[in-house]
Design a protein around this motif. Structure first.
Motif, PDB file in Angstrom:
ATOM      1  N   ASN A   1       2.413   1.920  -3.376  1.00 37.75           N
ATOM      2  CA  ASN A   1       1.447   2.502  -4.313  1.00 37.75           C
ATOM      3  C   ASN A   1       1.136   3.949  -3.966  1.00 37.75           C
ATOM      4  O   ASN A   1       0.985   4.804  -4.838  1.00 37.75           O
TER       5      ASN A   1
ATOM      6  N   GLN B   1       1.935  -8.211  -6.102  1.00 37.47           N
ATOM      7  CA  GLN B   1       1.628  -9.646  -6.002  1.00 37.47           C
ATOM      8  C   GLN B   1       2.240 -10.466  -7.145  1.00 37.47           C
ATOM      9  O   GLN B   1       2.706 -11.574  -6.926  1.00 37.47           O
TER      10      GLN B   1
ATOM     11  N   ASP C   1       1.477  -2.025 -10.804  1.00 35.12           N
ATOM     12  CA  ASP C   1       1.504  -2.570  -9.442  1.00 35.12           C
ATOM     13  C   ASP C   1       1.848  -4.049  -9.554  1.00 35.12           C
ATOM     14  O   ASP C   1       1.030  -4.875  -9.949  1.00 35.12           O
TER      15      ASP C   1
ATOM     16  N   SER D   1       0.841  -1.213   0.000  1.00 33.67           N
ATOM     17  CA  SER D   1       0.000   0.000   0.000  1.00 33.67           C
ATOM     18  C   SER D   1       0.869   1.253   0.000  1.00 33.67           C
ATOM     19  O   SER D   1       0.612   2.199  -0.747  1.00 33.67           O
TER      20      SER D   1
ATOM     21  N   HIS E   1      -5.174  -2.439  -4.841  1.00 29.33           N
ATOM     22  CA  HIS E   1      -3.892  -1.750  -4.683  1.00 29.33           C
ATOM     23  C   HIS E   1      -3.540  -1.466  -3.228  1.00 29.33           C
ATOM     24  O   HIS E   1      -2.516  -0.851  -2.962  1.00 29.33           O
ATOM     25  N   GLY E   2      -4.381  -1.903  -2.278  1.00 24.70           N
ATOM     26  CA  GLY E   2      -4.024  -1.734  -0.881  1.00 24.70           C
ATOM     27  C   GLY E   2      -5.058  -0.941  -0.109  1.00 24.70           C
ATOM     28  O   GLY E   2      -6.081  -0.539  -0.645  1.00 24.70           O
TER      29      GLY E   2
HETATM   30  C1  LIG Z   1      -1.490  -6.033  -6.200  1.00 23.93           C
HETATM   31  C2  LIG Z   1      -1.433  -5.587  -4.779  1.00 23.93           C
HETATM   32  N1  LIG Z   1      -1.153  -4.309  -4.501  1.00 23.93           N
HETATM   33  C3  LIG Z   1      -1.070  -3.866  -3.245  1.00 23.93           C
HETATM   34  C4  LIG Z   1      -1.298  -4.692  -2.166  1.00 23.93           C
HETATM   35  C5  LIG Z   1      -1.210  -4.162  -0.764  1.00 23.93           C
HETATM   36  O1  LIG Z   1      -0.080  -4.629  -0.142  1.00 23.93           O
HETATM   37  P1  LIG Z   1       0.079  -4.520   1.476  1.00 23.93           P
HETATM   38  O2  LIG Z   1      -0.954  -5.429   2.060  1.00 23.93           O
HETATM   39  O3  LIG Z   1       1.488  -4.975   1.713  1.00 23.93           O
HETATM   40  O4  LIG Z   1      -0.132  -3.102   1.829  1.00 23.93           O
HETATM   41  C6  LIG Z   1      -1.590  -6.044  -2.405  1.00 23.93           C
HETATM   42  C7  LIG Z   1      -1.843  -6.963  -1.262  1.00 23.93           C
HETATM   43  O5  LIG Z   1      -2.401  -8.011  -1.403  1.00 23.93           O
HETATM   44  C8  LIG Z   1      -1.675  -6.491  -3.736  1.00 23.93           C
HETATM   45  O6  LIG Z   1      -1.966  -7.765  -4.019  1.00 23.93           O
END
Ligand SMILES: Cc1ncc(COP(=O)(O)O)c(C=O)c1O
Length: 383
Positions: free
Chosen positions: A95, A212, A209, A92, A125-126
């Protein structure tokens, strides 16, 4: 706070792609802590490096040089072909940083009116306020409004709808080359190229992004490296430090100088402990692990194709490398629960997809066993 619908199981330890509870019951881990544990559990080089670094120095802050972080940045540049890195601690946050870079870039060009974002339906995206604003699922977004925007959501792979959204003269477009939470949808090459061309024509920042799908999971370092369309910014997180929290925004030359001292920061970002772990992960990738991912990915593809052909419940196989799964004709949560009861850890994605994100070190035998469990579970549920 009660933010998670947790299972009652607590794992006590792991070894490679295996997980054990306190009673010694074992599971094949085909989820890797949701795409995090790429080196599996208890990887000897990783454990030694973390222990050494913990004894030497855990944290110093970004007021001082970070020699380990510098080495990670150099390796990331080599692996990705990008020019600069900013470190933070979660997907997150990465992003969030990318959205801020895009906004500042447009302001620098004298276009502070260009505030809109283009994102995709089924995107994730979080959870921070910026990242959730470009996340499609209204359930995640709407309770927290008003958020940044406007955000125009486009159906994945719909080039006409994408063209229409660009009439808003956006600041940036963000996409996952393979949608993770949204259901393992691989974006079409034609769509990725159209996004790149529209961004070029309008000087819109293109953010991939890869939190994942990136960091080697498809068998190349970036999922974008399977495409002719390269992003201006790419975000990575999850496995990048072998299981310790770390994320990064990589910037192409055009955007590498947008942020200047004082613009942005992170107390923990790029610190010694996470960077030391990241260095081990990247070294392993460069020492042949990417080839292993390709081989295991082909094994998984063939196995899942066979299951898709055999089981009427399965609509199609989706994904690439070690981010693959099966789309069912209805919800997949009972299949995932039954897999768990039979010693296989997996997850759903987008409700109807069984999602597999195994560690890159999963053995050929363990992956075969995982496919056998899935086959037996599908047979039982269909009966
Ligand atoms: C494509 C994508 N972007 C962003 C995130 C957010 O990541 P985080 O949980 O480390 O903040 C995820 C989490 O699953 C994700 O799959």
């Amino acid at each position: 706070m009660h933010t998670y619908a947790r299972s009652e199981t607590a794992f006590a330890r792991g070894a490679g792609a295996l997980l054990f509870d306190a009673e010694g019951k074992s599971w094949i881990d085909a989820l890797g802590g949701i795409a995090v544990n790429a080196l599996g559990h208890g990887h000897p080089r990783l454990v030694t490096a973390i222990a050494d670094q913990a004894a030497a120095l855990i944290h110093t802050s970004n007021l001082y040089r970070q020699p380990w972080g510098e080495q990670v940045a150099l390796r990331l540049a080599r692996l990705s072909g990008m020019n600069a890195a900013f470190f933070s601690n979660s997907g997150s946050e990465a992003n969030e940083t990318a959205l801020k870079i895009a906004r500042k870039y447009q302001q620098q060009q004298g276009r502070s009116d260009r505030a809109a974002f283009v994102a995709l339906e089924q995107s994730f995206h979080g959870r921070t306020t910026g990242a959730v604003a470009v996340t499609h699922n209204p359930k995640y977004r709407e309770p927290f409004g008003p958020l940044i925007g406007p955000v125009y959501f486009v159906p994945p792979n719909d080039v006409d709808a994408l063209r229409k959204a660009f009439e808003s003269e956006p600041c940036a477009m963000i996409l996952e080359p393979i949608q993770g939470e949204g259901g393992l949808r691989v974006l079409d090459e034609a769509f990725l190229v159209a996004a790149r061309e529209l961004c070029d024509a309008t000087d819109t920042v293109l953010i991939h992004d890869e939190v994942q799908c990136g960091s080697g999971r498809t068998g190349r370092f970036l999922a974008s490296q399977w495409s002719a369309a390269q992003p201006d910014l790419v975000t990575l997180a999850k496995p990048i430090a072998g299981g310790l929290p770390m994320s990064v925004v990589l910037a192409a030359e055009k955007l590498e100088g947008v942020l200047v001292p004082g613009d942005h920061g992170s107390t923990f970002g790029g610190g010694p402990l996470a960077s030391r772990a990241a260095l081990v992960f990247l070294e392993e990738l460069e020492k042949g692990l990417l080839d292993t991912v390709q081989a295991r990915g082909e094994q998984l593809r063939d196995g899942l194709e066979a299951l898709a052909a055999k089981h009427p419940l399965v609509v199609e196989r989706r994904g690439r490398g070690l981010i693959q799964g099966l789309k069912l004709e209805r919800g997949a949560s009972d299949v995932v629960r039954e897999c768990f009861a039979n010693g296989l850890v997996a997850a759903t994605a987008g409700g109807e997809v069984i999602r597999l994100l195994p560690p890159y070190v999963i053995t050929e035998q363990q992956l075969s066993s995982a496919l056998e469990i899935l086959d037996a579970v599908l047979t039982k549920i269909e009966a």
